[in-house]
Scaffold this active site. Sequence first.
Site, PDB file in Angstrom:
ATOM      1  N   SER A 154     -84.871  16.060   8.565  1.00  0.00           N
ATOM      2  CA  SER A 154     -84.795  17.140   7.581  1.00  0.00           C
ATOM      3  C   SER A 154     -86.109  17.929   7.575  1.00  0.00           C
ATOM      4  CB  SER A 154     -84.460  16.564   6.208  1.00  0.00           C
ATOM      5  OG  SER A 154     -84.070  17.576   5.310  1.00  0.00           O
ATOM      6  N   ARG A 232     -82.321  17.721  -8.839  1.00  0.00           N
ATOM      7  CA  ARG A 232     -82.027  16.581  -7.958  1.00  0.00           C
ATOM      8  C   ARG A 232     -80.527  16.352  -7.843  1.00  0.00           C
ATOM      9  NH1 ARG A 232     -83.645  13.730  -3.599  1.00  0.00           N
ATOM     10  NH2 ARG A 232     -83.142  11.516  -3.772  1.00  0.00           N
ATOM     11  N   ASP A 333     -72.814  15.840   8.413  1.00  0.00           N
ATOM     12  CA  ASP A 333     -73.881  16.568   7.719  1.00  0.00           C
ATOM     13  C   ASP A 333     -73.493  18.036   7.600  1.00  0.00           C
ATOM     14  OD1 ASP A 333     -76.200  17.733   6.777  1.00  0.00           O
ATOM     15  OD2 ASP A 333     -77.499  16.977   8.369  1.00  0.00           O
ATOM     16  N   HIS A 366     -75.827  14.389   5.192  1.00  0.00           N
ATOM     17  CA  HIS A 366     -77.206  14.689   5.579  1.00  0.00           C
ATOM     18  C   HIS A 366     -78.094  13.453   5.514  1.00  0.00           C
ATOM     19  CE1 HIS A 366     -80.744  17.098   6.285  1.00  0.00           C
ATOM     20  NE2 HIS A 366     -81.289  16.727   5.138  1.00  0.00           N
ATOM     21  N   ASP A 367     -77.816  12.567   4.570  1.00  0.00           N
ATOM     22  CA  ASP A 367     -78.628  11.358   4.408  1.00  0.00           C
ATOM     23  C   ASP A 367     -78.424  10.340   5.525  1.00  0.00           C
ATOM     24  OD1 ASP A 367     -80.059  12.062   2.196  1.00  0.00           O
ATOM     25  OD2 ASP A 367     -78.908  10.864   0.765  1.00  0.00           O
TER      26      ASP A 367
END
Length: 411
Positions: A154, A232, A333, A366-367
């Site tokens: 990222s 968040r 992602d 994405h994680d």
Amino acid sequence: MSDGVGQVETKTLLVHDEERPLVLESGARLTHVEVAYETYGTLAPDGGNAVFVCHALSGDAHAAGYHEGARRPGWWDNIIGPGRPLDTDRLFVVCANVLGGCKGTTGPGSIDPSTGRPYGLRFPQLAVRDLVAVHRALLRELGVRRLLAAVGGSLGGMQVLQWSLDHPGELAGAVIVAASGRLSAQNIAFSAVAREAIMRDPDFAGGDYYAASVPEAAEAPARPDRGLALARMIGHITYLSEESMRQKFGRRIQDAVEPRYGFDVDFEVESYLAHQGQSFVERFDANTYLYMTRVMDYFDPFADAAYVQRSVAEAAASPGGATRYLVLSFDSDWRFSTEHAREIADELRGAGAPVTFRELSAPHGHDSFLFPIPEYHRTVAGFLDQLAGGAGARRAAAAGAGAGTGAADAA
């Protein structure tokens, strides 16, 4: 899997001061820059086994192992340690909190030497190359002249990419994971909404919510925790895939058999996001969130094609040879999709760089770059093994030719 690197400690170094100020891309100067960092493994005598880990938006220097008394390891513990892809039996691994961070490196919450109070939003705007400049200053202090590789996911991958282009020949390899070379309008939009959530919090106080900002106050001012938690929550939705959310939560009700038909937390996914928001405010700073998301918005290293071509050519002509790239994406992602990674690979190849590109299958969105996915780990480990073998061969050849100085420069 091994037991990892064990107990570790975050250390701090002063890397810029009045005599050696940091001049940022904006032209602003910082005369006191401290860096929080951790190291794992042992630096080889020739310095050729050093790997730098660049962290993502919400990361920090604590990438692996355990702090004293902690129950959870560093954020990338599954990939760093003996026998793991970043094998600390062979590699010297460094991870540092970024400039502008809030976990020990100089940032908006640090004291401005000119005022004696925290910078807040008076901290200068940053670019990715400014983050890299501080990484390089740290390595100079640690005695590392050239890296076997820089690795990051990222925002970390953006730092790796910028590093390879701005300083040709300093990296034997660059591992860029789940990153983007140019944020899309959608990505910028998500970050804009998250920043608005923070800045519209009544307790944001124009960024001056630190206790040291108002030392005459009877008690510490409130922080913009509601805004940061909401930011968040917004961001975390984009880090997960729809499939991972379906598997984790579905439409399950939280702590009840039937829906309550109100506006309190009812679904499990709502409870999860609320938890993510609350846990985040306990470890992160709202101003750092503003600065790091803006750093990502403006990142565009391929805007000058001629510059990229010159950088790649200079790296190829350096004593260590061309920087080799590994660019990875994950099929689930959607924040930084495979299209983003493919663009990075295509731009680098077009400039003449040696690039390996792979899309990996993983359900975590994405994680995914944070998870111990076997094929992902094998790919990274194999790439680093190839780099180590190639670097060793180049050093041996240079030494055999009597190029002692050149061998040291390449290490």
